[in-house]
Design a protein around this motif. Structure first.
Motif, PDB file in Angstrom:
ATOM      1  N   ASN A 140       0.801  -1.219   0.000  1.00  0.00           N
ATOM      2  CA  ASN A 140       0.000   0.000   0.000  1.00  0.00           C
ATOM      3  C   ASN A 140       0.843   1.282   0.000  1.00  0.00           C
ATOM      4  N   ASP A 141       1.902   1.309   0.786  1.00  0.00           N
ATOM      5  CA  ASP A 141       2.719   2.519   0.914  1.00  0.00           C
ATOM      6  C   ASP A 141       3.321   2.969  -0.406  1.00  0.00           C
ATOM      7  N   PHE A 142       3.588   2.018  -1.288  1.00  0.00           N
ATOM      8  CA  PHE A 142       4.295   2.366  -2.517  1.00  0.00           C
ATOM      9  C   PHE A 142       3.372   2.480  -3.721  1.00  0.00           C
ATOM     10  N   LEU A 143       2.085   2.331  -3.497  1.00  0.00           N
ATOM     11  CA  LEU A 143       1.132   2.486  -4.596  1.00  0.00           C
ATOM     12  C   LEU A 143       0.826   3.966  -4.818  1.00  0.00           C
ATOM     13  N   PRO A 144       0.456   4.327  -6.050  1.00  0.00           N
ATOM     14  CA  PRO A 144      -0.007   5.699  -6.270  1.00  0.00           C
ATOM     15  C   PRO A 144      -1.299   5.943  -5.470  1.00  0.00           C
ATOM     16  N   GLU A 145      -1.546   7.195  -5.147  1.00  0.00           N
ATOM     17  CA  GLU A 145      -2.742   7.570  -4.372  1.00  0.00           C
ATOM     18  C   GLU A 145      -4.014   6.920  -4.923  1.00  0.00           C
ATOM     19  N   GLU A 146      -4.092   6.896  -6.260  1.00  0.00           N
ATOM     20  CA  GLU A 146      -5.303   6.421  -6.930  1.00  0.00           C
ATOM     21  C   GLU A 146      -5.650   4.983  -6.562  1.00  0.00           C
ATOM     22  N   LEU A 147      -4.633   4.213  -6.142  1.00  0.00           N
ATOM     23  CA  LEU A 147      -4.842   2.777  -5.943  1.00  0.00           C
ATOM     24  C   LEU A 147      -4.660   2.332  -4.493  1.00  0.00           C
ATOM     25  N   LYS A 148      -4.426   3.279  -3.613  1.00  0.00           N
ATOM     26  CA  LYS A 148      -4.205   2.905  -2.213  1.00  0.00           C
ATOM     27  C   LYS A 148      -5.499   2.388  -1.579  1.00  0.00           C
ATOM     28  N   ASN A 149      -5.345   1.517  -0.590  1.00  0.00           N
ATOM     29  CA  ASN A 149      -6.500   0.966   0.125  1.00  0.00           C
ATOM     30  C   ASN A 149      -7.500   2.044   0.551  1.00  0.00           C
ATOM     31  N   GLU A 150      -6.966   3.157   1.071  1.00  0.00           N
ATOM     32  CA  GLU A 150      -7.824   4.186   1.679  1.00  0.00           C
ATOM     33  C   GLU A 150      -8.643   4.968   0.648  1.00  0.00           C
ATOM     34  N   ASN A 151      -8.309   4.845  -0.630  1.00  0.00           N
ATOM     35  CA  ASN A 151      -8.915   5.669  -1.676  1.00  0.00           C
ATOM     36  C   ASN A 151      -8.904   7.145  -1.299  1.00  0.00           C
ATOM     37  N   PRO A 152      -7.707   7.688  -1.035  1.00  0.00           N
ATOM     38  CA  PRO A 152      -7.629   9.074  -0.547  1.00  0.00           C
ATOM     39  C   PRO A 152      -8.197  10.093  -1.529  1.00  0.00           C
ATOM     40  N   LEU A 153      -8.187   9.785  -2.835  1.00  0.00           N
ATOM     41  CA  LEU A 153      -8.719  10.745  -3.809  1.00  0.00           C
ATOM     42  C   LEU A 153     -10.235  10.619  -3.941  1.00  0.00           C
ATOM     43  N   HIS A 154     -10.797   9.617  -3.269  1.00  0.00           N
ATOM     44  CA  HIS A 154     -12.246   9.422  -3.275  1.00  0.00           C
ATOM     45  C   HIS A 154     -12.785   9.313  -4.708  1.00  0.00           C
ATOM     46  N   ILE A 155     -12.107   8.505  -5.518  1.00  0.00           N
ATOM     47  CA  ILE A 155     -12.536   8.307  -6.906  1.00  0.00           C
ATOM     48  C   ILE A 155     -13.287   6.981  -7.033  1.00  0.00           C
ATOM     49  N   TYR A 156     -14.049   6.851  -8.108  1.00  0.00           N
ATOM     50  CA  TYR A 156     -14.694   5.571  -8.410  1.00  0.00           C
ATOM     51  C   TYR A 156     -13.640   4.564  -8.840  1.00  0.00           C
ATOM     52  N   ARG A 157     -13.726   3.358  -8.295  1.00  0.00           N
ATOM     53  CA  ARG A 157     -12.801   2.293  -8.681  1.00  0.00           C
ATOM     54  C   ARG A 157     -13.597   1.001  -8.829  1.00  0.00           C
ATOM     55  N   THR A 158     -13.146   0.131  -9.700  1.00  0.00           N
ATOM     56  CA  THR A 158     -13.771  -1.178  -9.824  1.00  0.00           C
ATOM     57  C   THR A 158     -12.996  -2.134  -8.924  1.00  0.00           C
ATOM     58  N   VAL A 159     -13.600  -2.489  -7.792  1.00  0.00           N
ATOM     59  CA  VAL A 159     -12.931  -3.362  -6.830  1.00  0.00           C
ATOM     60  C   VAL A 159     -13.600  -4.734  -6.880  1.00  0.00           C
ATOM     61  N   ASN A 160     -12.837  -5.730  -7.251  1.00  0.00           N
ATOM     62  CA  ASN A 160     -13.390  -7.085  -7.430  1.00  0.00           C
ATOM     63  C   ASN A 160     -14.700  -7.045  -8.227  1.00  0.00           C
ATOM     64  N   ASN A 161     -14.619  -6.362  -9.355  1.00  0.00           N
ATOM     65  CA  ASN A 161     -15.717  -6.262 -10.328  1.00  0.00           C
ATOM     66  C   ASN A 161     -16.875  -5.348  -9.925  1.00  0.00           C
ATOM     67  N   VAL A 162     -16.758  -4.645  -8.797  1.00  0.00           N
ATOM     68  CA  VAL A 162     -17.846  -3.757  -8.386  1.00  0.00           C
ATOM     69  C   VAL A 162     -17.356  -2.311  -8.369  1.00  0.00           C
ATOM     70  N   LEU A 163     -18.092  -1.419  -9.019  1.00  0.00           N
ATOM     71  CA  LEU A 163     -17.747   0.001  -9.007  1.00  0.00           C
ATOM     72  C   LEU A 163     -18.065   0.592  -7.646  1.00  0.00           C
ATOM     73  N   THR A 164     -17.108   1.241  -7.038  1.00  0.00           N
ATOM     74  CA  THR A 164     -17.328   1.766  -5.690  1.00  0.00           C
ATOM     75  C   THR A 164     -16.333   2.872  -5.383  1.00  0.00           C
ATOM     76  N   LYS A 165     -16.726   3.739  -4.453  1.00  0.00           N
ATOM     77  CA  LYS A 165     -15.791   4.732  -3.926  1.00  0.00           C
ATOM     78  C   LYS A 165     -15.279   4.300  -2.554  1.00  0.00           C
ATOM     79  N   ASP A 166     -15.747   3.171  -2.077  1.00  0.00           N
ATOM     80  CA  ASP A 166     -15.374   2.718  -0.738  1.00  0.00           C
ATOM     81  C   ASP A 166     -13.887   2.395  -0.654  1.00  0.00           C
ATOM     82  N   PRO A 167     -13.300   2.667   0.506  1.00  0.00           N
ATOM     83  CA  PRO A 167     -11.919   2.208   0.722  1.00  0.00           C
ATOM     84  C   PRO A 167     -11.887   0.692   0.874  1.00  0.00           C
ATOM     85  N   LEU A 168     -10.713   0.117   0.682  1.00  0.00           N
ATOM     86  CA  LEU A 168     -10.544  -1.321   0.943  1.00  0.00           C
ATOM     87  C   LEU A 168     -10.223  -1.488   2.410  1.00  0.00           C
ATOM     88  N   ILE A 169     -11.046  -2.228   3.112  1.00  0.00           N
ATOM     89  CA  ILE A 169     -10.736  -2.429   4.531  1.00  0.00           C
ATOM     90  C   ILE A 169     -10.802  -3.904   4.889  1.00  0.00           C
TER      91      ILE A 169
END
Lengths: 494, 494
Positions: B465-494
């Protein structure tokens, strides 16, 4: 299915049928496309061991590996079918205002539609997963495009058999004739297929020479068409100082497996390693050398690939400053490729373009650098790659930000502390990369996003709800994600 | 900024700077890119009337039109800036599992990254919106790519002025030198820019000949690069029987305006109309003819475009079976293009490829068909288009499903009961189309999705996580839409 070389007249007939089928197939609901792909997956597995044994006899690959590959192919078909139905790839986008009664006005509505018939050239090293019913075929069918597969001559019988399965599945489901065609032939057949007016896109997995030939054929057309050619790469593995100090044994073991896996016949085979001269590197090389010396040579896919390996390996080993580090001790029989590790210093590597080229087989070259600056120079000298790997401790990463940035810039997939072989089929996978790894770095050939290669947007302006495709209707009857006035939502327009 | 023809040495310097800037610019947060674009928009409007007057003197376009175009350009910059920050174009995709403590594992994570320096060739007919600070520049900057604009010689001073605004904005915001460069020159300069090793993509708006020249230059490179060339089209308008019966007056009025708007100098100008021979068509033609005869000729962009219009119009009118229906009655002065309507029967049109070509200016050709079958044959004979329009009643639509399908297949935007001119800047817009309308039907040059032309995916495998770009970090700090395990979401990975 056509036997022997396909004639110009045959090709015209094939493409006419595909064109006709296109106009029916693209209008089918997503669910029908998905059902077709799922049924193909089931029928493929039902091919049983008979099908696997044909593939074994044609490719020399072990039965277990081919069984896995077929399962992977079936998984591709079903997971791309799911993605096809889920519909995110349609990128449905609606910009609309509301009238005085707050009813949605037609406005502008956009979605992806299929390009048209797609010609697929399969890979010799994946008789199932990147051939007749492989990734390109699955993506094109999901997009709504009929597919014409030119059988790979190295596994023509396997291809025939798989083609029969697809055709029979299409017949059972009453799908339009021409939705899938299987043809045999050589380069001339390939050229004619790519240049036929009804061909709208090309998918290819194979060598640089093969991919570029198709790419040039496509660009010579009166109307150039997109060619997605995945042409392999050397997949450099950068081994940073901290990591090699910490973990030489595991590293050496993992690299040896990755280099020799499937007799090195993977487009993600690690053909280059890059490290800094040190005692630790010497130790690593000696550990890796031990592993390589103990590796049993395996029969390569066909005599052509074997001969090419022998030749390219010999040329590579005979270059100035290249030293052979280790060669498998077991005698290689017949068409078995001999696992080999060589070494060269960074300055010689940078100057000698031949050493940058793929030696397709169980071969890898260690580039020995004087320092981190030279490692950076090597990274900058390497052309576009499917993958690059970084073997690094946290500290290595903190201390080499610029180097990592340079490596990021040359690859499609960046692996940390892992080998490049092993391409998972999932949506986050990117199997692509800057030229010459592929002819278009903007697309992937593994994962459901590969569907986008074969589709294009169309925008409906001012169309009343009744005449819009289901995907764009106010009610959102397919319940897909859509971007409505810049917001992603599954909500209907009300 | 460079005056006069740019030398090879200059180009090398320019591209080296752009390459250096690329490595800094692409690492800036999305917000910084967006702020730059928004500041450009403000500075552009602050250019005031002085800037508009320079553009008037170079293009002969009316001040009011240029004022609108500049506002549109500023809107493009701000709306693409918003899209850049919103981040949907990044297509962030994460496939990951969780460990035994239910913490997310690194897995595979994918996002779009910029291609590299983009060379932009602006359009003569849009000195602001598709030139120096226009759509291609805005998309490339949003994607994270430095831009090199080759000034259009027909409005070189306007281009200089706008370039100064961009450069000054970049300086104020302390952005890397080389993020934007403005060069002058002819075809040789263009070729060298496209073929420079550090150029990674090309944006072009203009003629077929110009676009294809650049496309071929790019394909001759050792490493071919993507060229998005928007090369205009004839934008056929299909007028169905019910509609022409019901609404001939309004239709004629709207078509006359669309044909002559801006002296016909739009890539969406309706250069073809298709209808079925009938008394109603005769009436429509006579109404349209009246409108055209009353239209005042307007000065064209420059003598080159005027001369080309005169020549192409004359050649078109002199073709077999082509009849001149109406010509503007006011004498054309200087470089004014004479509004003209002609007519031809469908069989002659289908056979004569010259009649399918764009006559850039206030000209349109009515293709008269014997029946609906012939209208369908015309639709099938027409090559790729930016737009196609259908003028139809509900009944017409119900009765002509096949025809509509054929029309859909040749265009990027399908307009119902509206004229093709007027390209709204919004995300649902698609300004593109099958070849020869563009060199890649899979992308748009209007709307924020145009950003995708200049980006490619990269996949991070096994990165903590520490070395990923902001766009892909667990926390989703940019609060963007991401497809996580095939589901579109703005939720962080927890």
């Amino acid at each position: 299915m056509m036997e022997a070389e396909t004639t110009t007249k045959d090709i015209d007939k094939v493409m006419n049928n595909a064109w006709k089928a296109f106009h029916e197939y693209r209008k089918l609901p997503l669910k029908k496309r998905a059902d077709f792909m799922r049924a193909m997956a089931v029928a493929l597995e039902e091919g049983g061991d008979t099908l696997l044994e044909i593939a074994v006899s044609e490719t020399n690959l072990p039965l277990a590996r081919l069984r896995n590959e077929r399962t992977r192919t079936a998984f591709q078909l079903t997971s791309y079918a799911d993605a096809c139905e889920r519909g995110n790839w349609l990128e449905a986008t609606i910009d609309t205002k509301h009238d005085e009664n707050n009813k949605p006005l037609p406005g502008l509505r956009k979605m992806q539609v299929p390009l048209g018939p797609v010609v697929v050239f399969g890979a010799s090293n994946f008789p199932f997963a990147y051939s007749t019913a492989g990734g390109d075929t699955a993506c094109a069918l999901a997009a709504g495009c009929p597919v014409i597969v030119k059988a790979h001559p190295a596994h023509a019988k396997t291809s025939d058999w798989v083609a029969d399965i697809i055709l029979q599945t299409a017949r059972i489901l009453n799908l339009p004739d021409g939705i899938f065609t299987h043809v045999h032939g050589g380069n001339e057949t390939g050229k004619q297929l790519v240049q036929h007016p009804y061909t709208k896109a090309v998918g290819f997995t194979g060598s640089f020479a093969g991919g570029m030939a198709l790419y040039n054929f496509a660009n010579q057309r009166k109307d150039p068409i997109p060619v997605f050619a995945e042409m392999g790469s050397v997949n450099p593995v950068f081994i940073l100082p901290g990591k090699i100090r910490e973990d030489a044994e595991t590293l050496a073991k993992n690299m040896a497996v990755s280099i020799t896996l499937g007799s090195g016949q993977f487009c993600t085979n690690p053909g280059l390693m890059i490290a800094i001269k040190s005692e630790e590197l010497d130790r690593f090389m000696s550990l890796l050398g031990e592993q390589i010396r103990l590796t049993e040579p395996a029969t390569m896919l066909h005599p052509g690939i074997y001969n090419s390996y022998v030749e390219k390996r010999e040329i590579a080993l005979s270059q100035a400053k290249v030293e052979t580090v280790a060669v498998a001790e077991h005698d290689a029989l017949g068409n078995q490729g001999t696992p080999t590790i060589a070494s060269v210093d960074a300055a010689a590597f940078i100057q000698n373009n031949l050493l940058h080229k793929e030696v397709f087989g169980p071969y890898s070259l260690m580039i020995q650098c004087d320092n981190l600056e030279q490692m950076q120079a090597v990274a900058l000298s390497i052309e576009g790659q499917l993958t690059a790997s970084v073997m690094a401790t946290e500290n290595d990463l903190h201390e080499n930000v610029l180097l990592i940035e340079s490596i990021k810039n040359i690859c499609g997939r960046l692996v940390l502390n892992g080998v490049p072989t092993g391409v998972e089929v999932c949506q986050a996978m990117h199997h692509g990369g800057p030229f010459p790894a592929t002819t278009d770095s903007r697309f992937t050939s593994v994962g459901a996003d590969g569907i986008k290669r074969f589709s294009r947007p169309i925008c409906f302006q001012n169309w009343s709800n009744d005449f819009l495709p289901e995907e764009l209707k106010n009610e959102n009857p397919l319940h897909i994600y859509r971007t409505v006035n810049n917001v992603l939502t599954k909500d209907p327009l009300i």
